[in-house]
Scaffold this active site. Structure first.
Site, mmCIF file in Angstrom:
data_model
loop_
_atom_site.group_PDB
_atom_site.id
_atom_site.type_symbol
_atom_site.label_atom_id
_atom_site.label_comp_id
_atom_site.label_asym_id
_atom_site.label_seq_id
_atom_site.Cartn_x
_atom_site.Cartn_y
_atom_site.Cartn_z
ATOM 1 N N LYS A 180 35.388 48.941 42.169
ATOM 2 C CA LYS A 180 35.697 48.543 40.798
ATOM 3 C C LYS A 180 34.441 48.155 40.031
ATOM 4 O O LYS A 180 34.437 48.134 38.792
ATOM 5 C CB LYS A 180 36.704 47.394 40.798
ATOM 6 C CG LYS A 180 38.105 47.806 41.273
ATOM 7 C CD LYS A 180 39.063 46.629 41.244
ATOM 8 C CE LYS A 180 40.512 47.058 41.531
ATOM 9 N NZ LYS A 180 40.764 47.374 42.936
ATOM 10 N N SER B 285 37.739 47.809 47.192
ATOM 11 C CA SER B 285 37.731 47.428 45.778
ATOM 12 C C SER B 285 36.383 47.053 45.199
ATOM 13 O O SER B 285 36.288 46.826 43.990
ATOM 14 C CB SER B 285 38.724 46.278 45.541
ATOM 15 O OG SER B 285 40.016 46.789 45.321
ATOM 16 N N SER C 247 41.584 41.714 41.384
ATOM 17 C CA SER C 247 41.445 43.057 41.945
ATOM 18 C C SER C 247 42.650 43.926 41.642
ATOM 19 O O SER C 247 43.103 44.714 42.480
ATOM 20 C CB SER C 247 41.205 42.991 43.454
ATOM 21 O OG SER C 247 40.558 44.158 43.906
#
Length: 398
Positions: A94, A91, A148
């Protein structure tokens, strides 16, 4: 691997004496090493091992497979371990979505979530958006950065891609990576959930993080400890609070925030920033295990190490983004993004490039000039050639 002809031996990176967890998936096969990408930022960074300034104290032993510490303001790389070794991001990807889309979306604009936005890997991290719910874009960013949320990632990617949807945003993410000089980064999913051929490096993550920390809204969101997801009264769904999963901001003086990440394949990844005595540093780490230190704790230890180094310590440099001309050329070659459907989403569409009307007028003007001045065409062609260059942790993926 290091480019042919280099005989320098790699210096092993300090590692704690811990065994990898049983059942860990094998590491994905990375792309072949590119000598050009391996040399970005300086020759000293072209190593699978440790790169630190001469006379520097040994960095802390961490389980991260690769890592890097750099100065956010000067761009100097203070040290790293395999900074250009391919890794899977989880993640922390992101952040690339943030760097690509955040400047183009109005955080005050309200949008409606679609069913496709909620199509995420079972058991993966979600902030709890509901189909048909209406949310301000700022709440989506908070859900993305604090919690997240892969549902938030999908929604933001759909909005960012206009009529092209998520695929257009993923393409824009890859274009942005190239613009930043992050040549080892290839996005397949906007959230960082695993995808075949998806890779990044500790060095590339530092380039991407540097852009994010330059965005005021990102800095604000990244330091938010608790946020509220609004109630959806028409759908009879109550609102709720959620907390920032990046423990650095609760426990590290001067923390600026960052991003956590985990999938079974990528293991733990982490990006964190902090300021001390007038310096702002960023740490990136990939492929870490959560024992004996969690990802953010490994990042904190590396930040402590970096702050102890002299201000002029350096083993390389974070390169600057490509020129505005190269960026414009890339935008003009990309598919035009149409505004998302629906009156509420009218102002949410990003402008990936100049408007069609302006592009047409500019093209006509340029054609007239070029027709009258052949020499200008030659100079323009030469100039364009010169500027082209080649996520507390959840048990499930975040």
């Amino acid at each position: 691997m290091r480019a042919a002809g280099k005989a320098r031996a790699d210096i092993p990176c300090p590692k704690p004496n811990v065994k990898p967890p049983a059942g860990r998936p094998p590491r994905p096969v990375p792309p072949p090493d590119d000598p050009v990408a391996r040399a970005v930022g300086g020759d000293a960074l072209d190593t699978n091992g440790l790169a630190v300034p001469p006379g520097a104290p040994a960095p802390p032993a961490v389980t991260a497979t690769t890592w890097l510490v750099a100065d956010l303001d000067t761009g100097e790389v203070l040290g790293g371990c395999g900074p250009h070794v391919y890794q899977t991001p989880a993640s922390v990807q992101k952040l690339l979505l943030t760097a690509t889309v955040m400047p183009h979306l109005d955080p005050k604009q309200s949008i409606k979530v679609q069913e496709s936005d909620l199509e995420i890997e079972p058991g993966s991290s979600a902030v709890g958006l509901v189909d048909g719910g209406t949310y301000p874009i700022s709440a989506l960013w908070l859900g993305l950065i604090l919690n997240s949320g892969n549902d938030a990632a999908n929604t933001l990617a759909r909005l960012g891609g206009g009529s092209g949807g998520v695929p257009a945003t993923v393409q824009a993410m890859n274009d942005e990576a190239k613009r930043l000089g992050a040549l080892q980064t290839h996005a397949v999913t906007p959230s960082g959930l695993d995808g075949t051929g998806q890779f990044t490096s500790a060095y590339d993550l530092a380039l991407i993080a540097r852009v994010c920390f330059a965005i005021p809204d990102f800095r604000k969101y990244a330091l938010t400890k608790v946020a509220e997801m609004p109630a959806q009264k028409k759908l009879k769904k109550g609102g709720f609070q959620f907390q920032n999963e990046n423990r650095l901001i609760f426990n590290y003086p001067g923390a600026l925030g960052g991003k956590t990440g985990f999938t079974k394949l990528a293991r733990h990844s982490y990006v964190g920033g902090a300021q001390r005595d007038g310096r702002r540093l960023v740490v990136t780490l990939l492929g870490a295990e959560n024992n004996p230190l969690k990802g953010w704790q490994q990042g904190a230890a590396l930040l402590d190490w970096g702050f102890k180094l002299p201000k002029d310590a350096s083993v390389g440099k974070l390169v600057e983004p490509a020129s505005a001309d190269a960026t414009t050329e890339s935008a003009e070659n990309a598919p035009a993004a149409a505004p998302p459907a629906g009156k509420q989403e009218k102002a949410a569409a990003p402008q990936h490039g100049p408007s069609r009307t302006l592009t047409f007028v500019a093209a006509a003007a340029i054609a007239l000039v070029l027709a009258a001045t052949p020499l200008l065409l030659l100079l323009t062609q030469r100039r364009r050639h010169r500027v082209r260059r080649r996520p507390h942790y959840r048990p499930g993926p975040t």
